[in-house]
Motif scaffolding. Structure first.
Motif, PDB file in Angstrom:
ATOM      1  N   TYR A  30       0.835  -1.206   0.000  1.00 29.33           N
ATOM      2  CA  TYR A  30       0.000   0.000   0.000  1.00 29.33           C
ATOM      3  C   TYR A  30       0.869   1.255   0.000  1.00 29.33           C
ATOM      4  N   TYR A  31       1.901   1.259   0.835  1.00 34.03           N
ATOM      5  CA  TYR A  31       2.809   2.408   0.866  1.00 34.03           C
ATOM      6  C   TYR A  31       3.469   2.608  -0.493  1.00 34.03           C
ATOM      7  N   ALA A  32       3.873   1.526  -1.123  1.00 27.80           N
ATOM      8  CA  ALA A  32       4.522   1.626  -2.427  1.00 27.80           C
ATOM      9  C   ALA A  32       3.570   2.216  -3.464  1.00 27.80           C
ATOM     10  N   VAL A  58      15.086  -2.237   6.084  1.00 31.24           N
ATOM     11  CA  VAL A  58      15.662  -1.344   5.075  1.00 31.24           C
ATOM     12  C   VAL A  58      15.954  -2.125   3.797  1.00 31.24           C
ATOM     13  N   ILE A  59      16.524  -3.318   3.935  1.00 30.48           N
ATOM     14  CA  ILE A  59      16.827  -4.153   2.772  1.00 30.48           C
ATOM     15  C   ILE A  59      15.535  -4.549   2.046  1.00 30.48           C
ATOM     16  N   ILE A  60      14.510  -4.900   2.797  1.00 28.24           N
ATOM     17  CA  ILE A  60      13.235  -5.282   2.172  1.00 28.24           C
ATOM     18  C   ILE A  60      12.617  -4.085   1.434  1.00 28.24           C
ATOM     19  N   ALA A  61      12.691  -2.907   2.047  1.00 28.45           N
ATOM     20  CA  ALA A  61      12.159  -1.707   1.388  1.00 28.45           C
ATOM     21  C   ALA A  61      12.901  -1.430   0.081  1.00 28.45           C
ATOM     22  N   ILE A  62      14.215  -1.625   0.099  1.00 32.81           N
ATOM     23  CA  ILE A  62      14.990  -1.448  -1.130  1.00 32.81           C
ATOM     24  C   ILE A  62      14.553  -2.465  -2.184  1.00 32.81           C
ATOM     25  N   GLY A  63      14.311  -3.717  -1.750  1.00 29.36           N
ATOM     26  CA  GLY A  63      13.858  -4.736  -2.685  1.00 29.36           C
ATOM     27  C   GLY A  63      12.509  -4.395  -3.303  1.00 29.36           C
ATOM     28  N   VAL A  64      11.582  -3.894  -2.477  1.00 33.09           N
ATOM     29  CA  VAL A  64      10.269  -3.500  -3.001  1.00 33.09           C
ATOM     30  C   VAL A  64      10.421  -2.345  -3.983  1.00 33.09           C
ATOM     31  N   THR A  65      11.307  -1.414  -3.670  1.00 31.94           N
ATOM     32  CA  THR A  65      11.525  -0.291  -4.574  1.00 31.94           C
ATOM     33  C   THR A  65      12.095  -0.761  -5.900  1.00 31.94           C
ATOM     34  N   ILE A  75      11.516  -3.600  -7.291  1.00 33.71           N
ATOM     35  CA  ILE A  75      10.379  -4.188  -8.018  1.00 33.71           C
ATOM     36  C   ILE A  75       9.536  -3.100  -8.674  1.00 33.71           C
ATOM     37  N   ILE A  76       9.293  -2.011  -7.931  1.00 37.38           N
ATOM     38  CA  ILE A  76       8.520  -0.897  -8.486  1.00 37.38           C
ATOM     39  C   ILE A  76       9.240  -0.299  -9.695  1.00 37.38           C
ATOM     40  N   VAL A  77      10.551  -0.082  -9.549  1.00 36.14           N
ATOM     41  CA  VAL A  77      11.328   0.521 -10.629  1.00 36.14           C
ATOM     42  C   VAL A  77      11.321  -0.372 -11.865  1.00 36.14           C
ATOM     43  N   VAL A  78      11.521  -1.680 -11.656  1.00 31.10           N
ATOM     44  CA  VAL A  78      11.518  -2.615 -12.791  1.00 31.10           C
ATOM     45  C   VAL A  78      10.133  -2.656 -13.442  1.00 31.10           C
ATOM     46  N   GLY A  79       9.083  -2.680 -12.623  1.00 30.36           N
ATOM     47  CA  GLY A  79       7.733  -2.699 -13.172  1.00 30.36           C
ATOM     48  C   GLY A  79       7.405  -1.423 -13.930  1.00 30.36           C
ATOM     49  N   THR A  80       7.808  -0.256 -13.384  1.00 24.70           N
ATOM     50  CA  THR A  80       7.573   1.010 -14.078  1.00 24.70           C
ATOM     51  C   THR A  80       8.334   1.058 -15.393  1.00 24.70           C
ATOM     52  N   SER A 113      15.854   5.206 -12.891  1.00 27.07           N
ATOM     53  CA  SER A 113      14.737   5.419 -11.970  1.00 27.07           C
ATOM     54  C   SER A 113      15.019   4.927 -10.562  1.00 27.07           C
ATOM     55  N   PHE A 114      16.164   4.268 -10.347  1.00 27.97           N
ATOM     56  CA  PHE A 114      16.428   3.721  -9.010  1.00 27.97           C
ATOM     57  C   PHE A 114      16.800   4.841  -8.054  1.00 27.97           C
ATOM     58  N   PRO A 115      16.144   4.930  -6.913  1.00 27.63           N
ATOM     59  CA  PRO A 115      16.449   5.985  -5.940  1.00 27.63           C
ATOM     60  C   PRO A 115      17.735   5.676  -5.180  1.00 27.63           C
ATOM     61  N   ALA A 116      18.815   6.311  -5.586  1.00 27.70           N
ATOM     62  CA  ALA A 116      20.104   6.026  -4.955  1.00 27.70           C
ATOM     63  C   ALA A 116      20.107   6.357  -3.472  1.00 27.70           C
ATOM     64  N   ILE A 117      19.181   7.245  -3.051  1.00 31.76           N
ATOM     65  CA  ILE A 117      19.162   7.622  -1.634  1.00 31.76           C
ATOM     66  C   ILE A 117      18.831   6.426  -0.741  1.00 31.76           C
ATOM     67  N   LEU A 118      18.169   5.403  -1.305  1.00 30.74           N
ATOM     68  CA  LEU A 118      17.867   4.230  -0.495  1.00 30.74           C
ATOM     69  C   LEU A 118      19.135   3.479  -0.087  1.00 30.74           C
ATOM     70  N   LEU A 119      20.217   3.707  -0.815  1.00 35.82           N
ATOM     71  CA  LEU A 119      21.484   3.071  -0.459  1.00 35.82           C
ATOM     72  C   LEU A 119      22.236   3.855   0.604  1.00 35.82           C
ATOM     73  N   PHE A 120      21.803   5.088   0.881  1.00 37.08           N
ATOM     74  CA  PHE A 120      22.522   5.927   1.830  1.00 37.08           C
ATOM     75  C   PHE A 120      22.639   5.289   3.216  1.00 37.08           C
ATOM     76  N   PRO A 121      21.555   4.690   3.775  1.00 38.44           N
ATOM     77  CA  PRO A 121      21.714   4.078   5.100  1.00 38.44           C
ATOM     78  C   PRO A 121      22.786   2.987   5.118  1.00 38.44           C
TER      79      PRO A 121
END
Length: 582
Positions: A65-67, A247-254, A256-261, A422-430
């Motif tokens: 839902y958040y995604a 954090v790793i799971i959120a990156i994985g979901v992102t 998936i979103i990027v690949v799907g988009t 489209s990949f949000p590099a900021i997700l790698l910041f943590p």
């Protein structure tokens, strides 16, 4: 002997049956409509300023839902950015007087950090949509828009300025109206670069998603945190908890979103944009898209086109009174000087009034004695931007040219590049922050690397767009003449990609300045790292709610960007327009 008229076969009289492609496209449209309605309801719930929203849950069941909420904000902002690009880019390119003020304004807008936009956009939209969460949603979408629009606008503006003279003469000869010229010439001739920059803008929006979904509203001097449901706010909550696994799971979901988009949107657009390539011969290896093939086999797009065709005809008739798209080749000097004088008197007067009001506010709330310190911080960030641009140019120009000019490599590399776009590099910041903490690396050094993760792609994607737009005739000519590698780069490749590189460079520089506000101030759980620089200062003042100091820092950052653009990048732009335009 005369033949009798043939009777149509029975099969020709049958109504066309639904094909599997029609079923797929129809089901997809219904699903998207249902999701849009559900998300629209969630965006309009009641909200009162001064009361915090429900805290973001890090329960993994909420991630889909958040995604969806985050993706909806991104796509809405991208649509608004496209409209802004067409309107602003066209006006800047076609109105000579306005161009002199609109292009510098665009420089300023792309240099203003999103954290400076955020407080003012929150105040405006919350008052506009009083009593509804839609105000905060609109502010979040507006902030994402400010991270997407400038790159696309610069690309479209440059495409119009570098438009081949033969196409301009053809538009005059066919006496196209301004509306017809826009859709039949301006948009098609810029489509390849615009699609690639749209992908990059999507990545820029993801980059600042956390900052746009977790905001703070100040009511009567009291700060109230507001967290909008989204994957950015989920990531922020997971980092605050120090939950490495989430954090790793959120990156994985992102991912998936990027690949799907990419699969459903950008890959079809890249393949579709090939039809607008200007050349007399075509390459055997062109981008392909499964989704585009399905759309072409379906009758639904054709049906929608027939339904909306009267709208296009109506707009064409409505815009005819605006005249033909025949920009005068010869202008009366007296009328031009009189028009210029009136224009600059008005612009100068408004600029003086705005500057006086702004400087008075800063003098009363910040003090001019504080500005030397801000300029010192700006020099530290500027040094990182210069290092970033040099490194990105050395690394990614050869890679971009190789991908853009090698059809076989492009077939496999383009999907990867589009995902990176489209990949949000900021997700790698943590994760990178954890490495810095473990290795005791100073963020004053590591911030350059973090900024590069967010800004380097502007150069890569513009170079790929430039290399892929080189006419196949020139490629075949270079191969048949067996030109040496150095000569091929000097005579064909560099002149062709130079305008695109300038666009990529100027947007990468603006993106790097903006990225500094999240690269010079990073947090993991209870540990916060700071780097000396203007980005860190802006991030700290935003948290403390000191809007005057935030505005002063944004002004200093804008001065740095505008001066560099006028002294360096504008000269390269003029060189690209006068010497390297096709």
């Amino acid at each position: 002997m005369p033949t009798r008229p043939s009777i149509p076969a029975r099969i020709a009289l049958r109504r066309p049956s639904l094909s599997p492609a029609d079923v797929f496209v129809g089901a997809l449209m219904l699903a998207l409509f249902y999701i849009a309605v559900r998300l629209g309801r969630a965006m309009t719930v009641n909200f009162t300023p001064g009361h915090s929203t429900e805290r973001i849950s890090t329960n993994l069941s909420n991630l889909p839902y958040y995604a969806a909420r985050s993706l909806a904000r991104m796509l809405i902002a991208l649509g608004i950015s496209t409209v802004f690009t067409f309107v602003y880019g066209t006006a800047a390119a076609r109105l000579p007087r306005a161009q002199k003020i609109m292009v510098p304004i665009l420089d300023i807008l792309q240099s203003i950090p999103i954290l400076v936009f955020l407080p003012f956009s929150l105040a405006i939209f919350i008052n506009l949509f009083s009593g509804s969460l839609l105000g905060v949603e609109a502010a979040s979408i507006f902030v994402i828009f400010t991270s997407q629009a400038w790159n696309m606008t610069f690309s479209f503006y440059h495409s119009l300025m570098a438009q081949p003279l033969e196409l301009d003469e053809a538009a005059r000869m066919y006496r196209l109206t301004k509306w017809q010229r826009f859709w039949k010439l301006d948009v098609p001739s810029s489509m390849i670069g615009l699609v690639w920059n749209a992908m990059m803008s999507m990545g820029g929006g993801w980059f600042f998603l956390t900052a746009s979904e977790a905001v703070t509203v100040f009511v009567h001097g009291k700060s109230t945190p507001i967290e909008l449901p989204g994957i950015g706010s989920f990531m922020g909550a997971a980092v605050e908890q120090g939950s490495f696994g989430k954090v790793i799971i959120a990156i994985g979901v992102t991912v998936i979103i990027v690949v799907g988009t990419n699969f459903l949107l950008f890959r079809p657009l890249v393949a579709w944009a090939e039809k607008f390539r200007i050349e007399t011969s075509t390459s055997a290896d062109t981008p392909r898209s499964i989704v585009l093939n399905i759309l072409r086999r379906s009758s639904i797009p054709t049906l929608l086109g027939r339904i909306f065709r009267p709208v296009g005809r109506t707009l064409d008739r409505v815009t005819r009174p605006f005249g033909l798209a025949e920009y005068p080749l010869v202008i009366d000097d007296r009328r031009r000087r009189a028009g210029d004088l009136f224009f600059w008197v008005v612009v100068g007067g408004l600029s003086v009034l705005g500057a006086y009001a702004g400087l008075s506010y800063l003098s009363n709330h910040v003090g001019f004695a504080h500005f030397p310190y801000l300029f010192g911080l700006g020099l530290a960030t500027f040094a990182r931007v210069v290092v970033l641009l040099i490194a990105s140019t050395v690394i990614w120009v050869p890679v971009g040219v190789k991908i853009g000019m090698d059809p076989k490599l492009s077939r496999y590399a383009q999907p990867v590049v589009q995902i990176l776009a489209s990949f949000p590099a900021i997700l790698l910041f943590p994760l990178i922050t954890l490495v810095f903490i473990d290795l005791h690396v100073s963020l004053s050094i590591g911030a350059t690397f973090l900024m590069m993760l967010g800004a380097q792609w502007y150069i890569l994607f513009n170079v790929i767009a430039g290399a892929s737009s080189i006419p196949n005739d020139l490629r075949e000519m270079g191969a048949s003449m067996q030109l040496p590698r150095r000569l091929r780069w000097r005579r064909i490749i560099l002149p062709a990609i130079f305008p695109y590189f300038v666009t990529g460079g100027i947007t990468a520089a603006g993106g790097a300045w903006n990225a500094s506000i999240v690269a010079e101030f990073v947090t993991w759980h209870h540990t916060t790292l700071h780097a000396v620089g203007l980005g860190n200062y802006i991030a700290v003042q935003s948290i403390n709610g000191k809007f005057a100091f935030l505005l002063g820092a944004g002004l200093v950052m804008s001065i740095f960007v505008v001066v560099v653009n006028r002294v360096f990048w504008r000269r390269l732009y003029r060189l690209a327009e006068s010497r390297y335009a096709l």
